[in-house]
Design a protein around this motif. Structure first.
Motif, short mmCIF file in Angstrom:
data_model
loop_
_atom_site.label_atom_id
_atom_site.label_comp_id
_atom_site.label_asym_id
_atom_site.label_seq_id
_atom_site.Cartn_x
_atom_site.Cartn_y
_atom_site.Cartn_z
N VAL A 15 4.38 39.67 23.03
CA VAL A 15 4.83 39.94 21.34
C VAL A 15 6.23 38.99 21.38
N TYR B 185 -0.35 40.85 26.43
CA TYR B 185 -1.69 41.13 26.21
C TYR B 185 -2.35 40.54 27.67
N ARG C 18 -4.76 49.72 24.94
CA ARG C 18 -4.54 49.35 23.48
C ARG C 18 -5.63 49.54 22.57
N THR C 19 -6.69 50.13 23.13
CA THR C 19 -7.83 50.28 21.94
C THR C 19 -9.01 51.31 22.59
N ILE D 217 -2.36 46.13 27.66
CA ILE D 217 -1.17 45.41 27.55
C ILE D 217 0.05 45.87 28.77
N ASN E 255 -7.11 51.55 17.68
CA ASN E 255 -6.09 50.51 18.36
C ASN E 255 -4.57 50.39 18.29
N CYS E 256 -3.81 50.17 19.16
CA CYS E 256 -2.57 50.09 18.98
C CYS E 256 -2.05 48.81 19.55
N ASN E 257 -1.11 47.98 18.66
CA ASN E 257 -0.87 46.59 19.09
C ASN E 257 0.54 46.87 19.50
N GLN F 32 3.30 45.39 19.06
CA GLN F 32 4.44 45.47 18.10
C GLN F 32 4.88 47.02 17.70
#
Length: 536
Positions: free
Chosen positions: A92, A127, A181-182, A206, A244-246, A248
């Protein structure tokens, strides 16, 4: 039996106390008992944060000088991408994080703590490696599904093909924290608490890394179990078919940061307390499971005793079930001339096979007799809805209490599901032939505002005059019939096993005289409420 979940409210309360500074005293004595007065003041959370940021920036500056490049700008020389550009594609970007506003702060923390963002604490948010899973190889690749109950099930972890250069980039190290993350497991986290050999992490994870000389990794992990973390995750999760959560979103999360000495003290206290909490929660869960199992087993025993003629005495003057069955079969013969048109009574036209000795599961009283389910019932046929109707599908049944839901599902004929076909009448038994082990069955015991029509997923059974519908209903709930309906020879299919009508109607029924059927039902309905109290 009702599914019972572990009550984790105590654990949640303790974690909440930990991240709000209420679990321990915020004044933590230095490790050494013999110190100068000036040394008794511990570093505050703000001072710690400033030191983390300062030292990380110093490292970045040294790395920039060493590689003659900026971490956020790709090199354009000779049209090639530098090694650092490759790394920046999987990390990131260190964007400027927004200041924390008053509106974001959910609770007060001690004076020597401070609020910060996750990205301010982390050295990297990276990632995982995307590659197909292999059954064998040199390097293992940890996936979301390999993390169960806070541990990696290493025997299930697959291998992957990966270059030596990428192994260096993605290799898991002690104190790394992985974050799903998903998908349905989004937010689940795992702290690598051991030195690993030859293991990387997969693309739907992540990794976050920190300077763990300045941060206690177990404190960071406990934050990822707190309600504050889950609330922020929920707000930042993209709601799609696959939530999902990224990175950022993770980077912007706010974290209550105590001094390092306080972090260590919190972790030490939790390591004492949480095993006791786990033991308590497991004991409560086991108690609830035992109560549920006891209630369920007693209910089964009552029904089984009832259908074997052991719940009430037989009375000679009530006659013989054989005579009763002969009368029923005569009436059935008269019904064989029924048509297929809607609303007419209908019985199966297939000849039911004679009962053999090998089929009989237990002995019954002398004035009882064995028969097949199809001997005792008829149905009301099917029709395509031509006006507004009350639709009964699987979801219309409370399968814990075997009752219809109060709310009707009213549907216009032009919007009728293709399965809305079976005519039902008050007093009918409806029995789901799909996944019969779920006991989606009931007696139609109420009046409807519109004519009811049931799904073709049900067998609809209207009882002949000499059969008490409640007796037959309780028999269909009994272990004997349950075993028959769910036997793999009868209920075909893996995910959605189903028994067809032919198999269903061949099921054996122990038939008592009508008066005894009613006495048996009365006894059952006296005992079952007492059984319910076992689970209270």
């Amino acid at each position: 039996m009702t599914q019972i979940k572990k009550d984790t409210s105590l654990r949640k309360a303790i974690l909440q106390a930990a991240v709000t500074g209420k679990l321990i005293s915020t004044v933590v004595e230095p490790a050494s008992a013999v110190v100068e007065p000036a040394e008794t003041t511990i570093e505050t959370g703000r001072q710690l944060l400033d030191r983390i940021i300062e030292e990380r920036n110093k490292k970045l500056l040294e790395e920039t000088k060493r590689n003659h490049t900026d971490l956020q700008i790709s090199t354009k020389s000779a049209g090639k991408k530098s090694d650092l550009r490759s790394k920046s594609q999987i990390c990131v970007t260190k964007k400027e994080l927004p200041p924390i506003t008053e509106e974001e702060i959910p609770f007060e923390i001690p004076e020597n703590w401070c609020w910060c963002r996750w990205g301010e604490l982390s050295d990297s948010i990276q990632y995982g490696y995307n590659a197909p899973a292999k059954e064998s190889g040199r390097i293992k690749m940890v996936r979301i599904t390999d993390i169960q109950n806070g541990k990696v099930e290493w025997e299930n972890v697959p291998f992957c093909e990966i270059s030596d250069e990428d192994v260096i980039t993605y290799k898991l190290r002690k104190n790394d924290i992985l974050f799903a993350r998903t998908g349905g497991t989004v937010g689940k986290s795992f702290l690598v608490d051991e030195e690993l050999k030859d293991a990387v992490f997969a693309g739907y994870l992540i990794r976050t890394q920190y300077d763990f000389e300045k941060l206690n990794p177990k404190y960071m992990k406990l934050f990822m179990e707190s309600q504050l973390y889950w609330d922020q995750l929920k707000n930042g999760t993209i709601a799609t078919a696959q939530p999902n959560c990224n990175g950022q979103t993770l980077s912007k999360m706010i974290v209550p940061l105590p001094p390092l000495a306080v972090q260590n003290a919190i972790v030490s206290k939790l390591e004492q307390v949480l095993p006791l909490v786990d033991a308590y929660e497991n004991a409560v869960l086991q108690k609830e499971l035992l109560k549920g199992a006891l209630k369920d087993n007693v209910k089964k025993a009552i029904l089984q005793e009832a259908v074997q003629g052991k719940l009430v005495p037989q009375i000679a003057g009530e006659g013989s079930a054989k005579d009763l069955l002969a009368e029923i079969k005569k009436n059935h013969t008269d019904l064989q001339i029924s048509t297929k048109s809607a609303g007419k009574k209908s019985v199966t036209k297939k000849e039911l096979p004679p009962i053999t000795e090998d089929e009989i599961p237990f002995e019954i009283p002398e004035n009882w007799c064995w028969c097949r389910l199809g001997d005792l019932i008829y149905n009301n046929g099917q029709k395509t809805p031509d006006k507004k109707f009350s639709y009964i599908d699987i979801g219309s049944i409370d399968n814990i209490n075997q009752k219809l839901n109060e709310k009707e599902n009213l549907i216009l004929p032009e919007k009728a599901p293709s399965r809305a076909r079976k005519i039902v009448k008050k007093g009918d038994i409806i029995y789901s032939t799909v996944r019969p082990y779920l006991h989606n069955m009931c007696i139609i015991d109420k009046d409807f505002s519109e004519d009811p029509i049931a799904s073709t997923g049900f067998a609809v059974m209207s009882c002949c005059d000499a059969i008490y519908n409640k007796f037959l209903f309780y028999y269909l709930l009994s272990p004997t019939f349950d075993n028959y309906a769910n036997d793999t020879e009868n209920a075909k299919g893996v995910a959605y096993p189903a028994i067809n009508d032919d198999k269903l109607y061949k099921g054996l029924v122990p038939l008592p005289p009508l008066a005894e059927q009613k006495r048996i039902v009365a006894a059952i309905e006296q005992l079952l409420p007492l059984c319910e109290k076992l689970g209270a």
